[in-house]
Write a protein that holds these residues in place. Structure first.
Motif, PDB file in Angstrom:
ATOM      1  N   LEU A   1       0.808  -1.204   0.000  1.00 25.23           N
ATOM      2  CA  LEU A   1       0.000   0.000   0.000  1.00 25.23           C
ATOM      3  C   LEU A   1       0.845   1.259   0.000  1.00 25.23           C
ATOM      4  CD1 LEU A   1      -2.765  -0.993   2.556  1.00 25.23           C
ATOM      5  CD2 LEU A   1      -2.954  -0.907   0.096  1.00 25.23           C
ATOM      6  N   GLY A   2       2.041   1.184   0.576  1.00 26.65           N
ATOM      7  CA  GLY A   2       2.889   2.364   0.662  1.00 26.65           C
ATOM      8  C   GLY A   2       3.290   2.927  -0.687  1.00 26.65           C
ATOM      9  N   GLY A   3       3.313   2.084  -1.705  1.00 26.01           N
ATOM     10  CA  GLY A   3       3.688   2.556  -3.018  1.00 26.01           C
ATOM     11  C   GLY A   3       2.519   3.061  -3.845  1.00 26.01           C
ATOM     12  N   ILE A   4       1.285   2.839  -3.371  1.00 25.29           N
ATOM     13  CA  ILE A   4       0.136   3.197  -4.187  1.00 25.29           C
ATOM     14  C   ILE A   4      -0.881   4.085  -3.473  1.00 25.29           C
ATOM     15  CG2 ILE A   4       0.293   1.219  -5.716  1.00 25.29           C
ATOM     16  CD1 ILE A   4      -1.746  -0.225  -4.002  1.00 25.29           C
ATOM     17  N   SER A   5      -0.657   4.428  -2.222  1.00 22.36           N
ATOM     18  CA  SER A   5      -1.616   5.265  -1.499  1.00 22.36           C
ATOM     19  C   SER A   5      -0.894   6.403  -0.792  1.00 22.36           C
ATOM     20  CB  SER A   5      -2.383   4.432  -0.476  1.00 22.36           C
ATOM     21  OG  SER A   5      -1.505   3.969   0.526  1.00 22.36           O
ATOM     22  N   TYR A   6      -1.513   7.576  -0.770  1.00 17.18           N
ATOM     23  CA  TYR A   6      -0.885   8.720  -0.106  1.00 17.18           C
ATOM     24  C   TYR A   6      -0.786   8.515   1.397  1.00 17.18           C
ATOM     25  CZ  TYR A   6      -5.483  10.325   1.474  1.00 17.18           C
ATOM     26  OH  TYR A   6      -6.706  10.412   2.075  1.00 17.18           O
ATOM     27  N   TRP A   7      -1.729   7.818   1.984  1.00 13.67           N
ATOM     28  CA  TRP A   7      -1.776   7.689   3.431  1.00 13.67           C
ATOM     29  C   TRP A   7      -0.826   6.639   3.983  1.00 13.67           C
ATOM     30  CZ3 TRP A   7      -3.344   2.786   3.570  1.00 13.67           C
ATOM     31  CH2 TRP A   7      -4.252   2.338   2.618  1.00 13.67           C
ATOM     32  N   ALA A   8      -0.281   5.794   3.145  1.00  9.50           N
ATOM     33  CA  ALA A   8       0.669   4.780   3.610  1.00  9.50           C
ATOM     34  C   ALA A   8       2.070   5.028   3.058  1.00  9.50           C
ATOM     35  CB  ALA A   8       0.187   3.389   3.214  1.00  9.50           C
ATOM     36  N   LYS A   9       2.291   6.209   2.523  1.00  6.82           N
ATOM     37  CA  LYS A   9       3.590   6.532   1.937  1.00  6.82           C
ATOM     38  C   LYS A   9       4.709   6.302   2.958  1.00  6.82           C
ATOM     39  CE  LYS A   9       5.981   9.937  -0.735  1.00  6.82           C
ATOM     40  NZ  LYS A   9       5.749  10.753  -1.880  1.00  6.82           N
ATOM     41  N   GLY A  10       5.683   5.519   2.556  1.00  2.00           N
ATOM     42  CA  GLY A  10       6.813   5.217   3.420  1.00  2.00           C
ATOM     43  C   GLY A  10       6.581   4.072   4.391  1.00  2.00           C
ATOM     44  N   VAL A  55      -8.562   1.958   3.894  1.00  2.00           N
ATOM     45  CA  VAL A  55      -9.568   1.607   2.889  1.00  2.00           C
ATOM     46  C   VAL A  55      -8.965   1.875   1.517  1.00  2.00           C
ATOM     47  CG1 VAL A  55     -11.860   2.106   1.982  1.00  2.00           C
ATOM     48  CG2 VAL A  55     -11.450   2.177   4.457  1.00  2.00           C
ATOM     49  N   TYR A  56      -8.950   0.844   0.681  1.00  2.00           N
ATOM     50  CA  TYR A  56      -8.303   1.003  -0.621  1.00  2.00           C
ATOM     51  C   TYR A  56      -8.910   0.058  -1.644  1.00  2.00           C
ATOM     52  CZ  TYR A  56      -4.716   2.317  -3.888  1.00  2.00           C
ATOM     53  OH  TYR A  56      -4.065   2.836  -4.978  1.00  2.00           O
ATOM     54  N   VAL A  57      -9.140   0.572  -2.840  1.00  2.00           N
ATOM     55  CA  VAL A  57      -9.527  -0.231  -4.003  1.00  2.00           C
ATOM     56  C   VAL A  57      -8.540   0.114  -5.108  1.00  2.00           C
ATOM     57  CG1 VAL A  57     -11.310  -0.670  -5.733  1.00  2.00           C
ATOM     58  CG2 VAL A  57     -11.967  -0.290  -3.346  1.00  2.00           C
ATOM     59  N   ARG A  90      -8.371  12.601   2.914  1.00  2.00           N
ATOM     60  CA  ARG A  90      -8.225  13.907   2.274  1.00  2.00           C
ATOM     61  C   ARG A  90      -8.930  13.953   0.924  1.00  2.00           C
ATOM     62  NH1 ARG A  90      -1.868  13.927   0.572  1.00  2.00           N
ATOM     63  NH2 ARG A  90      -2.191  12.937  -1.442  1.00  2.00           N
ATOM     64  N   ASP A  91      -9.509  12.805   0.512  1.00  2.59           N
ATOM     65  CA  ASP A  91     -10.069  12.798  -0.837  1.00  2.59           C
ATOM     66  C   ASP A  91     -11.330  11.966  -1.047  1.00  2.59           C
ATOM     67  OD1 ASP A  91      -8.996  10.279  -0.586  1.00  2.59           O
ATOM     68  OD2 ASP A  91      -7.786  10.375  -2.388  1.00  2.59           O
ATOM     69  N   ALA A  92     -11.890  11.354  -0.050  1.00  4.06           N
ATOM     70  CA  ALA A  92     -13.031  10.455  -0.282  1.00  4.06           C
ATOM     71  C   ALA A  92     -14.251  10.842   0.557  1.00  4.06           C
ATOM     72  CB  ALA A  92     -12.611   9.021   0.008  1.00  4.06           C
ATOM     73  N   PHE A 101     -20.715   9.632   7.758  1.00  2.00           N
ATOM     74  CA  PHE A 101     -19.493  10.288   8.215  1.00  2.00           C
ATOM     75  C   PHE A 101     -19.494  11.747   7.781  1.00  2.00           C
ATOM     76  CE2 PHE A 101     -17.986   5.910   8.181  1.00  2.00           C
ATOM     77  CZ  PHE A 101     -17.211   5.852   9.332  1.00  2.00           C
ATOM     78  N   GLY A 102     -18.963  12.627   8.629  1.00  2.00           N
ATOM     79  CA  GLY A 102     -18.752  14.010   8.242  1.00  2.00           C
ATOM     80  C   GLY A 102     -19.414  14.946   9.213  1.00  2.00           C
ATOM     81  N   PRO A 103     -19.437  16.207   8.968  1.00  2.24           N
ATOM     82  CA  PRO A 103     -18.554  16.894   8.016  1.00  2.24           C
ATOM     83  C   PRO A 103     -17.287  17.371   8.721  1.00  2.24           C
ATOM     84  CG  PRO A 103     -20.192  18.434   8.775  1.00  2.24           C
ATOM     85  CD  PRO A 103     -20.444  17.111   9.499  1.00  2.24           C
ATOM     86  N   ASN A 104     -16.240  17.406   8.027  1.00  2.73           N
ATOM     87  CA  ASN A 104     -14.964  17.932   8.489  1.00  2.73           C
ATOM     88  C   ASN A 104     -14.014  17.860   7.308  1.00  2.73           C
ATOM     89  OD1 ASN A 104     -12.379  18.333   9.797  1.00  2.73           O
ATOM     90  ND2 ASN A 104     -13.419  17.899  11.711  1.00  2.73           N
ATOM     91  N   GLU A 105     -12.913  18.570   7.397  1.00  2.00           N
ATOM     92  CA  GLU A 105     -11.985  18.557   6.270  1.00  2.00           C
ATOM     93  C   GLU A 105     -11.264  17.223   6.135  1.00  2.00           C
ATOM     94  OE1 GLU A 105      -8.087  20.928   4.735  1.00  2.00           O
ATOM     95  OE2 GLU A 105      -9.661  22.051   5.744  1.00  2.00           O
ATOM     96  N   ARG A 106     -10.740  16.687   7.252  1.00  2.00           N
ATOM     97  CA  ARG A 106     -10.030  15.412   7.181  1.00  2.00           C
ATOM     98  C   ARG A 106     -10.519  14.379   8.180  1.00  2.00           C
ATOM     99  NH1 ARG A 106      -3.841  15.759   5.374  1.00  2.00           N
ATOM    100  NH2 ARG A 106      -4.122  17.264   3.732  1.00  2.00           N
ATOM    101  N   LEU A 107     -10.812  14.776   9.408  1.00  2.00           N
ATOM    102  CA  LEU A 107     -11.286  13.834  10.414  1.00  2.00           C
ATOM    103  C   LEU A 107     -12.802  13.731  10.303  1.00  2.00           C
ATOM    104  CD1 LEU A 107     -10.829  12.055  12.925  1.00  2.00           C
ATOM    105  CD2 LEU A 107     -11.246  14.110  14.289  1.00  2.00           C
ATOM    106  N   LEU A 108     -13.291  12.547  10.011  1.00  2.00           N
ATOM    107  CA  LEU A 108     -14.721  12.329   9.868  1.00  2.00           C
ATOM    108  C   LEU A 108     -15.195  11.405  10.989  1.00  2.00           C
ATOM    109  CD1 LEU A 108     -14.935  11.760   6.014  1.00  2.00           C
ATOM    110  CD2 LEU A 108     -15.069  13.887   7.287  1.00  2.00           C
ATOM    111  N   GLU A 109     -16.403  11.653  11.453  1.00  2.54           N
ATOM    112  CA  GLU A 109     -16.964  10.880  12.550  1.00  2.54           C
ATOM    113  C   GLU A 109     -18.366  10.437  12.194  1.00  2.54           C
ATOM    114  OE1 GLU A 109     -18.245  11.510  17.201  1.00  2.54           O
ATOM    115  OE2 GLU A 109     -16.738  12.838  16.328  1.00  2.54           O
ATOM    116  N   ARG A 110     -18.724   9.255  12.653  1.00  3.92           N
ATOM    117  CA  ARG A 110     -20.067   8.701  12.438  1.00  3.92           C
ATOM    118  C   ARG A 110     -20.620   8.297  13.778  1.00  3.92           C
ATOM    119  NH1 ARG A 110     -22.019   3.110  11.435  1.00  3.92           N
ATOM    120  NH2 ARG A 110     -23.879   3.287  10.197  1.00  3.92           N
TER     121      ARG A 110
END
Length: 110
Positions: A1-10, A55-57, A90-92, A101-110
């Motif tokens: 996942l680190g090579g294909i997702s922004y949230w797991a980079k590195g 979460v990734y597809v 940051r994008d879904a 879930f929502g609303p918020n810019e990055r942290l979402l709550e349900r």
């Protein structure tokens, strides 16, 4: 996942395996025997919530509702369906809004 997702980079494979092992619910999404999606849930019981993570597809399988069904299964049909949930994205936002879930810019709550 680190090579294909922004949230797991590195993130190393070893670290990803540790995170999976520490998760209470892990869900894989498969098509024709190939894994095309993934999600996991971490029970933060002492803090009173469940954290939705990783979460990734795969790109080639997006746009056909698989992400919606992946999130539906883990959040609404999993063992923590009645609990409070949080996640970071940051994008879904539109995907997660379908599940309350929502609303918020990055942290979402349900």
């Amino acid at each position: 996942l680190g090579g294909i997702s922004y949230w797991a980079k590195g993130r190393t494979r070893e670290r990803q395996d540790e995170l999976i092992d520490a998760s209470e619910h892990v869900l894989g999404l498969y098509k024709d025997g190939e894994q095309v999606g993934f999600a996991r849930a971490v029970d933060c019981d002492a803090a009173g919530f469940v954290y939705l993570a990783d979460v990734y597809v795969l790109d080639d399988h997006r746009g056909s509702g698989l992400g919606v069904e992946l999130v539906r299964e883990i959040v609404e049909h999993g063992p923590f369906a009645e609990r409070r949930w949080v996640l970071h994205t940051r994008d879904a936002h539109r995907l997660y809004a379908k599940f309350g879930f929502g609303p918020n810019e990055r942290l979402l709550e349900r």
